[in-house]
Design a protein around this motif. Structure first.
Motif, short mmCIF file in Angstrom:
data_model
loop_
_atom_site.label_atom_id
_atom_site.label_comp_id
_atom_site.label_asym_id
_atom_site.label_seq_id
_atom_site.Cartn_x
_atom_site.Cartn_y
_atom_site.Cartn_z
N MET A 216 11.13 3.26 -1.85
CA MET A 216 11.06 1.98 -2.58
C MET A 216 11.17 0.80 -1.62
O MET A 216 10.47 -0.19 -1.76
N THR A 217 12.05 0.93 -0.63
CA THR A 217 12.21 -0.14 0.37
C THR A 217 10.93 -0.33 1.16
O THR A 217 10.52 -1.47 1.45
N GLN A 218 10.27 0.79 1.52
CA GLN A 218 9.02 0.71 2.27
C GLN A 218 7.93 0.03 1.45
O GLN A 218 7.17 -0.79 1.97
N LEU A 219 7.85 0.37 0.17
CA LEU A 219 6.85 -0.24 -0.71
C LEU A 219 7.09 -1.74 -0.83
O LEU A 219 6.14 -2.54 -0.79
N LEU A 220 8.35 -2.14 -0.97
CA LEU A 220 8.68 -3.56 -1.06
C LEU A 220 8.31 -4.29 0.23
O LEU A 220 7.78 -5.41 0.20
N SER A 221 8.57 -3.65 1.37
CA SER A 221 8.23 -4.24 2.66
C SER A 221 6.72 -4.43 2.79
O SER A 221 6.24 -5.48 3.26
N ILE A 222 5.93 -3.42 2.38
CA ILE A 222 4.47 -3.53 2.41
C ILE A 222 4.01 -4.67 1.51
O ILE A 222 3.15 -5.48 1.89
N PHE A 223 4.58 -4.73 0.33
CA PHE A 223 4.19 -5.75 -0.63
C PHE A 223 4.46 -7.16 -0.09
O PHE A 223 3.59 -8.03 -0.13
N LEU A 224 5.65 -7.37 0.47
CA LEU A 224 6.05 -8.71 0.92
C LEU A 224 5.37 -9.11 2.23
O LEU A 224 4.97 -10.27 2.40
N ASN A 225 5.23 -8.17 3.16
CA ASN A 225 4.78 -8.52 4.50
C ASN A 225 3.28 -8.40 4.70
O ASN A 225 2.72 -9.01 5.62
N VAL A 226 2.60 -7.61 3.86
CA VAL A 226 1.16 -7.41 4.04
C VAL A 226 0.35 -8.07 2.93
O VAL A 226 -0.60 -8.81 3.19
N LEU A 227 0.72 -7.81 1.67
CA LEU A 227 -0.10 -8.27 0.55
C LEU A 227 0.23 -9.69 0.09
O LEU A 227 -0.68 -10.48 -0.19
N VAL A 228 1.52 -10.02 0.01
CA VAL A 228 1.89 -11.35 -0.48
C VAL A 228 1.30 -12.48 0.36
O VAL A 228 0.80 -13.47 -0.20
N PRO A 229 1.31 -12.41 1.72
CA PRO A 229 0.70 -13.49 2.49
C PRO A 229 -0.77 -13.71 2.16
O PRO A 229 -1.25 -14.85 2.12
#
Length: 301
Positions: A1-14
């Motif tokens: 879950m932490t990895q998915l959140l990191s991907i979401f915030l650092n890769v997709l959100v920008p």
């Protein structure tokens, strides 16, 4: 879950943040989408292609396997889209729309920045090879499908190879092969223009999506989107092992195969009067949905 959140915030959100800026400020500032699109298409994209590929060192054999992989994946999704449409007994026009939606991934607007954020700046050259390979295939398939009722013409192929991004390819390969150093007085303007491509494309995408409005859901919209968003990555994961790609090229290729439908598909549909409202709605829906599907693909990588 932490990895998915990191991907979401650092890769997709920008990426989606810049699209959202275009979505909000585009209509309010009355930005001319056509002008910005033409700037990106005729100036920024060919400069980017030349700047990146002239400096990227990729063996010819590896480049061939990369092109073979991405072509196989997109041809697979095209065939899947055609078969699904025929099984559903859709009209020739709707069948052509299914094919176009499957054929052209958003490998530029989304593919380049997401690849850069996910795999690092060294992945841009790799992503550009996949981008160009899909560009050639997609233009041929989309324009042919849109004009199918009027018959195929060699002028279609000629129009494809007049694409500015492809015209920049031969000089880029020549400079790369000869290992020439571009003079600083030329290299620095190219660097500046090249760096402008991704933010401009994302702002333009947001502005285009704002102009399209909220899509009306239908079974055809959901099914054709599923072919592009699910069929692409499933075929990519299933076949990538056949091409013995290194890890970076493998990951970038799967990412580029998983992109939503390109906005250019709606432009081709409008120009050829092929269900433009349906195709534009599907483009908008698939790009919005991709924040979820791309997060899953990135997690699997």
């Amino acid at each position: 879950m932490t990895q998915l959140l990191s991907i979401f915030l650092n890769v997709l959100v920008p990426v989606f943040a810049l699209v959202s800026v275009g979505y909000v400020v585009g209509p309010r500032l009355q930005l001319e989408v056509r002008t910005l699109s033409r700037l990106a298409y005729f100036v920024l994209t060919p400069v980017f292609v030349f700047n990146v590929l002239s400096q990227t060192r990729i063996e010819a054999a590896l480049a061939g396997r990369m092109i073979g992989f991405i072509t196989l994946v997109y041809v697979g999704t095209i065939v899947l889209a055609f078969v699904v449409a025929r099984l559903l007994r859709r009209s020739p026009q709707m069948t052509a729309a299914y094919v176009m939606i499957a054929a052209f991934g958003n490998v530029g607007n989304f593919g380049l920045p997401i690849t850069q954020f996910a795999e690092g700046p060294e992945a841009l050259g790799v992503a550009t090879v996949f981008f160009l390979a899909n560009l050639v295939l997609a233009f041929v398939v989309c324009v042919t499908a849109a004009n199918f009722s009027r018959g195929f013409s060699l002028s279609i192929v000629w129009q494809v190879f007049r694409t500015p991004a492809l015209l920049a390819l031969p000089p880029a390969i020549l400079v790369n092969w000869a290992e020439w150093d571009v003079p600083t007085v030329v290299a620095r303007p190219l660097d500046l223009l090249s760096g402008a491509l991704i933010p401009v494309m994302l702002l333009v995408l947001g502005t285009q999506l704002a102009a399209a409005g909220i899509p009306k859901l239908s079974s055809d919209l959901l099914i054709s989107s599923a072919v592009r968003m699910l069929g692409g990555p499933l075929i990519a994961f299933a076949t990538v092992g056949w091409f013995a790609l290194p890890e970076l090229e493998r990951n970038v290729g799967i990412l580029q195969a998983s992109m939503p439908t390109a906005v250019l598909v709606s432009i081709i549909a409008m120009e050829n009067r092929l269900l433009p409202e349906f195709i534009t709605a599907t483009v908008l829906f698939s790009n919005a949905l991709s924040i979820t599907t791309l997060a899953v693909v990135l997690l699997l990588l």
